[in-house]
Design an enzyme around this catalytic site. Structure first.
Site, PDB file in Angstrom:
ATOM      1  N   GLU A  86      24.668  29.637  43.390  1.00 21.29           N
ATOM      2  CA  GLU A  86      24.649  29.306  41.960  1.00 21.29           C
ATOM      3  C   GLU A  86      23.323  29.711  41.350  1.00 21.29           C
ATOM      4  O   GLU A  86      22.277  29.597  41.973  1.00 21.29           O
ATOM      5  CB  GLU A  86      24.878  27.798  41.778  1.00 21.29           C
ATOM      6  CG  GLU A  86      26.336  27.442  41.891  1.00 21.29           C
ATOM      7  CD  GLU A  86      26.586  25.956  41.874  1.00 21.29           C
ATOM      8  OE1 GLU A  86      25.721  25.206  41.401  1.00 21.29           O
ATOM      9  OE2 GLU A  86      27.657  25.551  42.356  1.00 21.29           O
ATOM     10  N   ASP A 261      38.428  42.426  24.505  1.00 16.13           N
ATOM     11  CA  ASP A 261      38.878  42.224  25.880  1.00 16.13           C
ATOM     12  C   ASP A 261      39.450  43.561  26.357  1.00 16.13           C
ATOM     13  O   ASP A 261      40.555  43.950  26.000  1.00 16.13           O
ATOM     14  CB  ASP A 261      39.954  41.126  25.892  1.00 16.13           C
ATOM     15  CG  ASP A 261      40.497  40.857  27.287  1.00 16.13           C
ATOM     16  OD1 ASP A 261      40.196  41.648  28.198  1.00 16.13           O
ATOM     17  OD2 ASP A 261      41.223  39.866  27.453  1.00 16.13           O
ATOM     18  N   THR A 290      38.561  42.720  33.143  1.00 15.45           N
ATOM     19  CA  THR A 290      38.834  42.516  34.556  1.00 15.45           C
ATOM     20  C   THR A 290      38.279  43.740  35.276  1.00 15.45           C
ATOM     21  O   THR A 290      37.969  44.753  34.645  1.00 15.45           O
ATOM     22  CB  THR A 290      40.346  42.416  34.847  1.00 15.45           C
ATOM     23  OG1 THR A 290      40.979  43.610  34.372  1.00 15.45           O
ATOM     24  CG2 THR A 290      40.967  41.211  34.163  1.00 15.45           C
ATOM     25  N   LYS A 293      42.032  46.536  37.206  1.00 11.00           N
ATOM     26  CA  LYS A 293      43.161  47.288  36.624  1.00 11.00           C
ATOM     27  C   LYS A 293      42.770  48.778  36.609  1.00 11.00           C
ATOM     28  O   LYS A 293      42.585  49.345  37.673  1.00 11.00           O
ATOM     29  CB  LYS A 293      43.498  46.723  35.248  1.00 11.00           C
ATOM     30  CG  LYS A 293      43.816  45.207  35.283  1.00 11.00           C
ATOM     31  CD  LYS A 293      44.268  44.728  33.925  1.00 11.00           C
ATOM     32  CE  LYS A 293      44.063  43.261  33.699  1.00 11.00           C
ATOM     33  NZ  LYS A 293      45.046  42.367  34.254  1.00 11.00           N
ATOM     34  N   ARG A 299      39.775  42.107  42.534  1.00 10.45           N
ATOM     35  CA  ARG A 299      40.190  41.122  41.540  1.00 10.45           C
ATOM     36  C   ARG A 299      38.950  40.432  41.018  1.00 10.45           C
ATOM     37  O   ARG A 299      38.183  39.849  41.775  1.00 10.45           O
ATOM     38  CB  ARG A 299      41.101  40.062  42.178  1.00 10.45           C
ATOM     39  CG  ARG A 299      42.407  40.559  42.707  1.00 10.45           C
ATOM     40  CD  ARG A 299      43.234  41.161  41.612  1.00 10.45           C
ATOM     41  NE  ARG A 299      43.711  40.169  40.687  1.00 10.45           N
ATOM     42  CZ  ARG A 299      44.960  39.712  40.661  1.00 10.45           C
ATOM     43  NH1 ARG A 299      45.831  40.159  41.524  1.00 10.45           N
ATOM     44  NH2 ARG A 299      45.326  38.817  39.779  1.00 10.45           N
TER      45      ARG A 299
HETATM   46  N1  PLP Z   1      42.779  39.824  29.511  1.00  7.63           N
HETATM   47  C1  PLP Z   1      43.756  40.734  29.457  1.00  7.63           C
HETATM   48  C2  PLP Z   1      43.845  41.641  28.265  1.00  7.63           C
HETATM   49  C3  PLP Z   1      44.672  40.839  30.508  1.00  7.63           C
HETATM   50  O1  PLP Z   1      45.664  41.730  30.437  1.00  7.63           O
HETATM   51  C4  PLP Z   1      44.547  39.954  31.606  1.00  7.63           C
HETATM   52  C5  PLP Z   1      45.472  39.989  32.757  1.00  7.63           C
HETATM   53  O2  PLP Z   1      46.506  40.514  32.807  1.00  7.63           O
HETATM   54  C6  PLP Z   1      43.533  39.003  31.588  1.00  7.63           C
HETATM   55  C7  PLP Z   1      42.654  38.965  30.540  1.00  7.63           C
HETATM   56  C8  PLP Z   1      43.398  37.999  32.682  1.00  7.63           C
HETATM   57  O3  PLP Z   1      42.950  38.537  33.859  1.00  7.63           O
HETATM   58  P1  PLP Z   1      43.000  37.673  35.218  1.00  7.63           P
HETATM   59  O4  PLP Z   1      44.390  37.703  35.668  1.00  7.63           O
HETATM   60  O5  PLP Z   1      42.043  38.386  36.112  1.00  7.63           O
HETATM   61  O6  PLP Z   1      42.517  36.303  34.877  1.00  7.63           O
END
Ligand code: PLP
Length: 492
Positions: A86, A261, A290, A293, A299
């Protein structure tokens, strides 16, 4: 195998006569890992191996998935998982964190360099966590200061208990304007099942009902009347690129923080397919993502931000996160190293080219593709012209050797469980090395299966699919997978 590697020298010692020429280090590493796991929990080793077999036997078109490199996968499976760390590099609440410091510092340096951001926070365990960190950072940075002043305190420590009640009221009812779920937004962008939908007062922008495209003037009008604290852009299923320069102009006009995002398209930003007006990092205050992807890492999640938000973003742990995962940050550093190489730009471009070819080929076959195509890694097919729900279409295709997911389409009459659409993505098949010819073959297989699937009357889930069509589709998908094998170096 590199004859000078540690593994080669070990093998020479234990079996001096063995011919190591044809054996790859990754083949040995994964085979050994399965043996070690199998000795303790054979049913788990079997399921892990079966998952590889499944991913090898079915064509993966899930837009949010990919195939991480063996180096990225292996960086996750080790003793860094045993370490608590931490805090942040050089400032930990536990002893013995020097190696985690090295790893996290390197991951941060790579993320900043790759995306050109002022600041990077690589601890979030997932995309949802990254969004929570960003939300709390915005709330504390943009709300706490003035709210505290109104309550007559300089910092949180200076507040008495009744003042905390007042602060809670000040922090509540902040407004967030994000993309509607059926237009492509994500659950974390202000929807009820996620805390963002409970934390904020929400308004949603959607797409033009005729074109399926974002209407920036409409977003501007909504922002002007709703006056959000957070203007959120980004998506899970919008098949087009977004002009983040315009979003930033709108945010500035109404005094909002622009958060993007880029979970889905981070790899396209890293590979410079999305640049200029379409590069979120150049325009947003905070960008979340993330790492698994299009970016093709482990992950996990990350937050990139301007200096203004750096200090509050870095408090993600313990504000909303548990202790940082050293093994995942190690894998993030490996994947970011790969994404920083020149060849990653070629990969990102091929993802987009493949998606465009797949969309065109599906349209030529007679499918209805939402917005008439794609600019990114994903496309949406309307299942209704085939007489199917998304759920029927998804299950029929899975039977025929194609793994993808059903998805809502704009103004979807079937809701988010059955849905009316399919989402197809090309990151994984592009990693396998497939190109335009293969995308045309994939489109033909998908169309043939959907055309041959008959809904069962009065059911949104049941269907019939002719066995010979299914078997032929499976054979054709299998032929593609034989030509572009997954992890050819791993002999499991
Ligand atoms: N933000 C977007 C645009 C996503 O498509 C996703 C997952 O599909 C997430 C956040 C969440 O990601 P996680 O599954 O790693 O929490």
């Amino acid at each position: 195998m590199d004859p000078d590697s540690t593994l080669a020298s070990y093998l020479r010692t234990v079996c001096p006569d063995a011919d190591l020429g044809g054996v790859s280090a990754e083949a040995l590493a994964f085979a050994a890992a399965m043996d070690v796991v199998g000795e303790v929990a054979p049913e788990i080793a079997t399921a892990v191996a079966a998952e590889l077999a499944d991913q090898r036997a079915n064509l993966k078109l899930i837009a949010s998935e990919n195939f991480a490199s063996p180096a990225t996968l292996l960086a996750m499976g080790n003793w860094l998982s045993d370490k608590y760390a931490e805090g942040s590099p050089g400032h930990r609440f536990y002893a013995g964190c020097e190696n985690v410091d090295t790893i996290e510092t390197r991951a941060v340096e790579l993320a900043k360099g790759l995306f050109g951001s002022d600041h990077a926070y690589v601890q979030p365990h997932s995309g949802i966590d990254a969004n929570l960190v960003a939300f709390w950072s915005i709330l504390t940075r943009r709300v706490e200061g003035p709210a505290l002043e109104r309550l007559g305190a300089k910092d949180l420590q200076g507040l008495s208990d009744p003042d905390w009640e007042s602060l809670r009221r000040e922090l509540g009812n902040q407004r967030l304007l994000g993309m509607a779920l059926d237009a492509g937004g994500h659950l974390t962008h202000g929807f009820r099942p996620n805390v963002s939908g409970k934390l904020f007062e929400i308004a949603r922008y959607t797409v033009d009902p005729t074109t399926g495209l974002l209407d920036y003037d409409q977003v501007r009008k909504q922002a002007e009347s709703f006056r959000p604290l957070v203007l959120l852009a980004g998506y899970s299923s919008y098949p087009r690129k977004i002009n983040f320069r315009i979003f930033r102009e709108i945010a500035d006009e109404v005094g909002a923080v622009l958060m993007v995002d880029m979970a889905h398209f981070a790899g396209l930003v890293a590979g410079k397919v999305f640049s200029g007006d379409f590069d979120p990092v150049a325009h947003a205050h905070l960008v979340t993502t993330t790492t698994h992807k299009t970016l093709r890492g482990p992950r996990g999640g990350m937050v990139l931000c301007t200096e203004e938000f750096a200090a509050t973003v870095d408090r993600g742990c313990p504000l909303v996160l548990g202790g940082p995962l050293g093994h995942i940050m190690a894998a993030k550093a490996v994947a970011l190293t790969e994404a920083s190489r020149p060849e990653f730009a070629g990969y990102a471009q091929r993802i987009v080219d493949n998606a465009a070819t797949l969309a065109d080929a599906l349209i030529q076959q007679g499918a209805t593709v939402v917005t008439g195509g794609t600019d990114n890694h994903l496309l949406l097919v309307d299942a209704r012209p085939y007489g199917l729900t998304g759920r029927q279409a998804e299950t029929a295709l899975r039977e025929a050797g194609i793994t993808l997911n059903r998805n809502v389409i704009p103004f979807d009459p079937n809701g988010s469980w059955y849905t009316s659409g399919l989402r197809l993505g090309t990151p994984a098949v592009t990693t396998l090395g497939m190109g335009a010819d293969e995308m045309r073959e994939v489109a033909a297989i998908v169309h043939t299966v959907l055309e041959s699937t008959q809904p069962v009357p009065d059911s949104k889930a049941k269907y019939t699919l002719d066995g010979s069509v299914r078997d032929q589709a499976k054979r054709r998908a299998g032929d593609l997978l034989d030509r572009f094998p997954l992890y050819p170096g791993i002999a499991l």
